[in-house]
Design a protein around this motif. Structure first.
Motif, PDB file in Angstrom:
ATOM      1  N   LYS A  23      65.828  40.436  31.662  1.00 52.00           N
ATOM      2  CA  LYS A  23      64.500  40.364  31.058  1.00 52.00           C
ATOM      3  C   LYS A  23      63.558  40.982  32.051  1.00 52.00           C
ATOM      4  O   LYS A  23      63.640  41.158  33.219  1.00 52.00           O
ATOM      5  CB  LYS A  23      64.081  39.297  30.498  1.00 52.00           C
ATOM      6  N   PRO A  24      62.555  41.859  31.617  1.00 53.13           N
ATOM      7  CA  PRO A  24      61.363  42.376  32.274  1.00 53.13           C
ATOM      8  C   PRO A  24      60.823  41.379  33.139  1.00 53.13           C
ATOM      9  O   PRO A  24      60.661  40.198  32.754  1.00 53.13           O
ATOM     10  CB  PRO A  24      60.484  43.008  31.280  1.00 53.13           C
ATOM     11  N   LEU A  25      60.528  41.778  34.414  1.00 51.72           N
ATOM     12  CA  LEU A  25      59.724  40.899  35.327  1.00 51.72           C
ATOM     13  C   LEU A  25      58.419  40.712  34.482  1.00 51.72           C
ATOM     14  O   LEU A  25      57.598  41.687  33.959  1.00 51.72           O
ATOM     15  CB  LEU A  25      59.217  41.651  36.530  1.00 51.72           C
ATOM     16  N   GLN A  26      57.901  39.470  34.306  1.00 52.09           N
ATOM     17  CA  GLN A  26      56.711  38.898  33.862  1.00 52.09           C
ATOM     18  C   GLN A  26      55.674  38.809  35.116  1.00 52.09           C
ATOM     19  O   GLN A  26      55.907  37.992  35.857  1.00 52.09           O
ATOM     20  CB  GLN A  26      56.952  37.396  33.293  1.00 52.09           C
ATOM     21  N   VAL A  27      54.491  39.445  34.898  1.00 55.43           N
ATOM     22  CA  VAL A  27      53.679  39.710  35.850  1.00 55.43           C
ATOM     23  C   VAL A  27      52.089  39.019  35.459  1.00 55.43           C
ATOM     24  O   VAL A  27      51.771  39.252  34.226  1.00 55.43           O
ATOM     25  CB  VAL A  27      53.233  41.183  36.151  1.00 55.43           C
ATOM     26  N   PHE A  28      51.542  38.010  36.190  1.00 58.36           N
ATOM     27  CA  PHE A  28      50.666  37.274  35.822  1.00 58.36           C
ATOM     28  C   PHE A  28      49.613  37.658  37.179  1.00 58.36           C
ATOM     29  O   PHE A  28      50.031  37.440  38.138  1.00 58.36           O
ATOM     30  CB  PHE A  28      50.657  36.012  35.667  1.00 58.36           C
ATOM     31  N   ILE A  29      48.387  37.931  36.684  1.00 58.63           N
ATOM     32  CA  ILE A  29      47.389  38.095  37.742  1.00 58.63           C
ATOM     33  C   ILE A  29      46.284  37.052  37.749  1.00 58.63           C
ATOM     34  O   ILE A  29      45.872  36.719  36.730  1.00 58.63           O
ATOM     35  CB  ILE A  29      46.584  39.607  37.489  1.00 58.63           C
ATOM     36  N   LEU A  30      45.753  36.687  39.070  1.00 57.60           N
ATOM     37  CA  LEU A  30      44.821  35.421  39.066  1.00 57.60           C
ATOM     38  C   LEU A  30      43.794  35.993  39.795  1.00 57.60           C
ATOM     39  O   LEU A  30      44.124  36.366  41.187  1.00 57.60           O
ATOM     40  CB  LEU A  30      45.714  34.156  39.731  1.00 57.60           C
ATOM     41  N   ALA A  31      42.626  35.768  39.219  1.00 54.85           N
ATOM     42  CA  ALA A  31      41.591  36.561  40.181  1.00 54.85           C
ATOM     43  C   ALA A  31      40.158  35.800  40.185  1.00 54.85           C
ATOM     44  O   ALA A  31      40.277  34.937  39.198  1.00 54.85           O
ATOM     45  CB  ALA A  31      41.137  37.882  39.651  1.00 54.85           C
ATOM     46  N   GLY A  32      39.399  35.607  41.179  1.00 51.22           N
ATOM     47  CA  GLY A  32      38.273  35.143  41.273  1.00 51.22           C
ATOM     48  C   GLY A  32      37.696  34.820  42.583  1.00 51.22           C
ATOM     49  O   GLY A  32      38.040  35.335  43.548  1.00 51.22           O
ATOM     50  N   GLN A  33      36.953  33.483  42.546  1.00 53.26           N
ATOM     51  CA  GLN A  33      36.338  33.176  43.866  1.00 53.26           C
ATOM     52  C   GLN A  33      36.737  32.072  44.415  1.00 53.26           C
ATOM     53  O   GLN A  33      38.193  31.974  44.410  1.00 53.26           O
ATOM     54  CB  GLN A  33      34.759  33.257  43.735  1.00 53.26           C
ATOM     55  N   SER A  34      36.141  31.232  45.191  1.00 50.29           N
ATOM     56  CA  SER A  34      36.895  30.147  46.162  1.00 50.29           C
ATOM     57  C   SER A  34      37.490  29.280  45.166  1.00 50.29           C
ATOM     58  O   SER A  34      38.518  28.600  45.894  1.00 50.29           O
ATOM     59  CB  SER A  34      35.771  29.489  46.854  1.00 50.29           C
ATOM     60  N   ASN A  35      37.357  28.945  43.910  1.00 54.37           N
ATOM     61  CA  ASN A  35      38.037  28.017  43.283  1.00 54.37           C
ATOM     62  C   ASN A  35      39.530  28.499  42.877  1.00 54.37           C
ATOM     63  O   ASN A  35      40.242  27.825  42.627  1.00 54.37           O
ATOM     64  CB  ASN A  35      37.254  27.289  42.030  1.00 54.37           C
ATOM     65  N   MET A  36      39.431  29.864  42.630  1.00 54.03           N
ATOM     66  CA  MET A  36      40.575  30.446  42.254  1.00 54.03           C
ATOM     67  C   MET A  36      41.422  30.444  43.927  1.00 54.03           C
ATOM     68  O   MET A  36      42.856  30.481  43.810  1.00 54.03           O
ATOM     69  CB  MET A  36      40.590  31.929  41.914  1.00 54.03           C
ATOM     70  N   GLU A  37      40.742  30.686  44.766  1.00 52.24           N
ATOM     71  CA  GLU A  37      41.382  30.535  46.143  1.00 52.24           C
ATOM     72  C   GLU A  37      42.224  29.176  46.218  1.00 52.24           C
ATOM     73  O   GLU A  37      43.432  29.072  46.438  1.00 52.24           O
ATOM     74  CB  GLU A  37      40.451  30.576  47.250  1.00 52.24           C
ATOM     75  N   GLY A  38      41.448  28.110  46.125  1.00 55.33           N
ATOM     76  CA  GLY A  38      41.864  26.784  46.013  1.00 55.33           C
ATOM     77  C   GLY A  38      41.837  25.878  47.202  1.00 55.33           C
ATOM     78  O   GLY A  38      42.232  26.204  48.207  1.00 55.33           O
ATOM     79  N   HIS A  39      40.966  25.025  47.148  1.00 58.64           N
ATOM     80  CA  HIS A  39      40.578  24.135  48.353  1.00 58.64           C
ATOM     81  C   HIS A  39      41.202  22.832  48.357  1.00 58.64           C
ATOM     82  O   HIS A  39      40.457  21.791  48.869  1.00 58.64           O
ATOM     83  CB  HIS A  39      39.120  24.216  48.537  1.00 58.64           C
TER      84      HIS A  39
END
Length: 399
Positions: A23-39
């Motif tokens: 199957k095709p590679l499934q690509v997901f993009i995650l973007a944002g600031q510090s909470n998308m970084e994750g602390h």
């Protein structure tokens, strides 16, 4: 047919079966600031099991050996950095892809990407590639401003102080798009399971950002009491432009888009501006053109109310420490006669009255950062990640 043809036929059938299963590679993009970084520090993961409501979630993150799981079919490329020191970390998805000082080194933290990727790992047998681009302290109105948002309206004060230079408007939007394109130019570099014959498809985009816009009273002037809803109309407009532009720039016109609606403070964030901002974030999902392909996921329900209440008490202690140091008019040190030792003892007694030893221990187990980072609570970030995955998967076109 002779006996020498049988192995050839079996081999051909095996190849045909493998091709059909690929199957095709499934690509997901995650973007944002510090909470998308994750602390959320990895050490807070065991706390997830303490709540009966999230005990099963803990089992999905941690293996029988008690160690955090590594995904079987999910890889990640993470572009981040501090200041101009941007770089990439990549590999199979596991913990450590949260906030990083060194982009290429395990930061000991998780963001929403961890539970998000593990949920995809369980939901599909196709290979998955997460492309994450996140930087702390970035706004949508300036740093992530997309082309259709137009020029940032520099004030006379900006010009005088050389703040918000025009050349840097949208800088992090461009860095994000450039990184996605760079990774997708050679997916096999990050994801060894990539099959060029099958190609890839951009299956979703997750956006988690907003705190810097919410507290920006210059770009979003404060409104009279009761009219907070008017304050953040501009954020809704910029996010609408962002969704259209990122789809255009990545050549994915119907790419499923998940808006992670900011939820710090939980069900009672304490002020009407916070509530108004949440609605402004969610608003683009209600537009006719985005029906069925943009979803707003509320993150406030994932805020840990018990930890939040204890943290509020901890903030009272910090405020008292400030008042004592600065001889606050309503503090016991208003006359400035308390010695340093007396101040320390007063704070110790003050904290003991507010926070029980059991509460202090719970906060230490479950929280690893401040409120604007969702307390650095793995339980919160993991619930977010799973909710984002469910929302993205629900928008997949029928096959």
């Amino acid at each position: 047919m002779n006996r020498y043809d049988i192995p050839r036929i079996l081999c051909l059938l095996a190849l045909m079966a493998a091709s059909a299963a690929a199957k095709p590679l499934q690509v997901f993009i995650l973007a944002g600031q510090s909470n998308m970084e994750g602390h959320a520090k990895v050490e807070t993961i065991p706390y997830i099991a303490e709540d009966p409501a999230t005990k099963a979630l803990h089992g999905r993150l941690v293996g029988p050996d008690g160690k955090p799981r590594t995904a079987d079919h999910v890889w990640i490329s993470y572009h981040t950095g501090i200041g101009e020191q941007n770089g990439e970390g990549f590999g199979k998805l596991t913990t450590g892809y949260g906030s990083r000082r060194d982009p290429a080194a395990d930061g000991g933290k998780i963001g929403p990407e961890y539970a998000f990727g593990l949920a995809l790992d369980r939901a599909t047998d196709a290979p998955v590639l997460l492309i994450k681009a996140a930087w702390g302290g970035k706004s949508l109105n300036y740093d992530f401003r997309s082309p259709s948002g137009g020029a940032y309206p520099r004030s006379a004060k900006d010009v005088e102080k050389n703040a918000h230079p025009a050349a840097d408007t949208g800088k992090y939007y461009r860095l994000m798009v450039e990184h996605v394109k760079r990774v997708l130019a050679d997916p096999a570099r990050v994801c060894p399971a990539y099959d060029a014959r099958q190609g890839y498809e951009i299956a979703g985009f997750i956006w988690l950002q907003g705190f810097n816009d919410m507290v920006d009273s210059n770009y979003y002037p404060r409104q009279p009491k009761g009219q907070a809803a008017k304050r953040f109309v501009g954020y809704s407009e910029l996010l609408t432009h962002f969704i259209r532009d990122v789809r255009k720039d990545l050549g994915a016109p119907k790419m499923p888009f998940v808006i992670g609606v900011m939820g710090v403070g939980g069900k009672d964030p304490g002020n009407e501006d916070n509530l108004a901002f949440r609605e402004a974030m969610a608003q683009p999902a209600s537009l006719p053109e985005f029906q069925g392909n943009v979803v707003a996921v509320r993150t406030a329900p994932f805020w840990d109310e018990k930890l939040g209440a204890i943290q509020d008490k901890r903030e009272q202690v910090r405020q008292m420490a400030f008042e004592l140091r600065n001889k606050g008019k309503r503090s016991p040190n208003a006359d400035g006669k308390m010695t340093e030792a007396q101040q320390k003892q007063y704070l110790k007694d003050y904290e003991a009255k507010l926070i029980t030893p059991e509460e202090a221990a719970m906060l230490a187990r479950g929280a690893s950062n401040l409120g604007y980072h969702y307390l650095g609570c793995a339980k919160t970030f993991a619930q977010m990640g799973e909710a984002f995955a469910q929302a993205a998967l629900a928008m997949r076109p029928a096959r």
